[in-house]
Write a protein that holds these residues in place. Structure first.
Motif, PDB file in Angstrom:
ATOM      1  N   SER A  19       1.158  -1.595  -0.084  1.00 60.56           N
ATOM      2  CA  SER A  19       0.297  -0.043   0.217  1.00 60.56           C
ATOM      3  C   SER A  19       1.153   1.444  -0.053  1.00 60.56           C
ATOM      4  N   THR A  93      -8.181   8.494  -6.518  1.00 54.96           N
ATOM      5  CA  THR A  93      -8.654   7.526  -6.260  1.00 54.96           C
ATOM      6  C   THR A  93      -8.883   6.921  -4.865  1.00 54.96           C
ATOM      7  N   ARG A  95      -7.188   4.405  -4.325  1.00 59.24           N
ATOM      8  CA  ARG A  95      -7.031   3.154  -3.802  1.00 59.24           C
ATOM      9  C   ARG A  95      -5.257   3.166  -4.016  1.00 59.24           C
TER      10      ARG A  95
END
Length: 313
Positions: A19, A93, A95
């Motif tokens: 991430s 986004t 994400r």
């Protein structure tokens, strides 16, 4: 039985993903940063793309210096494209997941383009050294064949080194948090996530940095020291001032790029600050590609003349 087999698959999926936190610690600035970096990306693409096209199309810009500038501009587009689109997608986004394969690919390209930029800057400094310090032999020394060899060498020298370096880093076991506190997959934050012995990897980082950053940097400094010594011998104060202005602007970009790289990769691992690493990496991945067209090309009278001619048409 099926219930017991499921968690290992989930764990394997988690192990294969990271991430990228990026600028998650500034939630109220996400859209501002998205707009800012989008504008910077567009400016880099347009400015470097324009320089690449005019140096290829205009007959007046077919000398070695513009051949190197064309390759340098194309490299800057590749270099910034390795990091900024992913950062823009994450900001837009929210994400932030990135697969291990994508992370390794991004790191490999960033290292490859960064190493190529170091070598190409050294080649460009050598070109200026020959042009100023040995002008009578310049057409012979920097002929078309030599220019192609120097550029080709700059592009391909780092390929096996950077691929092998990336492979060795991602061969490590990652058993800590999968959160990368960075906006792209860089070496220091990735090594912090490894739970194995990273001593060999850290030594390789130092060796690669010395070969692809320190050594070209010293060559550039030697070239410019010779150039400055020749400039000081010029009889005209106006010529000295003009030459110093060009050299100082070039050296400013060189110090900005190499200085931030050296501090990032040669600091002891215990002194690494994640926030400092992110700021430093902004210099060598985004700001230098933004400034380089202005420093190396758009202050050049020949380039400005060609641009004006194209705009008039």
């Amino acid at each position: 039985m099926n219930h017991q087999e499921k968690p290992p698959e989930e764990n394997l999926t988690e192990m294969m993903e990271f991430s990228l936190l990026g600028f998650a610690d500034m939630p109220h600035l996400q859209w501002f940063l998205f707009g800012l970096f989008l504008v910077i990306y567009i400016i880099i693409l347009i400015s470097n793309g324009t320089i690449f096209l005019i140096t290829k199309m205009d007959p007046a810009l077919q000398s070695p210096v513009y051949f190197f500038l064309a390759n340098f501009s194309f490299l800057e587009i590749c270099y910034v494209t390795a990091t900024l689109p992913r950062m823009l997608m994450n900001l837009g986004t929210q994400r932030r997941r990135i697969s291990m394969a994508a992370c390794a690919t991004q790191m490999c390209f960033v290292l490859l383009f960064g190493g190529t930029e170091s070598l190409l800057l050294a080649v460009m400094a050598y070109d200026r050294y020959v042009a100023i310090c040995n002008p009578l032999h310049y057409p012979v020394v920097m002929n078309h064949r030599v220019c192609i060899q120097l550029v080709t060498g700059s592009w391909i020298t780092g390929i096996p080194v950077m691929i092998g370096h990336t492979y060795q880093i991602f061969s490590l076991p990652f058993c800590r948090s999968k959160q990368i506190n960075h906006f792209f997959c860089d070496i220091p934050p990735i090594l912090k996530l490894a739970c194995g012995d990273t001593f060999v990897n850290e030594m390789l980082v130092y060796i690669v940095t010395v070969l692809f950053v320190m050594f070209p940097f010293l060559l550039i400094l030697c070239s410019y020291s010779k150039i400055i010594s020749i400039i000081l011998k010029l009889p005209s104060a106006t010529s000295q001032a003009k030459a110093f202005s060009t050299c100082s602007s070039h050296l400013m970009v060189v110090v900005l790029f190499f200085g931030s790289c050296i501090i990032t990769y040669l600091r002891p691992n215990t002194r690494h600050s994640e926030g400092t690493d992110k700021v430093l990496s902004l210099f060598y991945t985004i700001l230098t590609p933004l400034f380089n067209p202005v420093i190396y090309s758009l202050r050049n009278k020949d380039v400005i003349r060609v641009l004006k001619k194209l705009l008039c048409k």
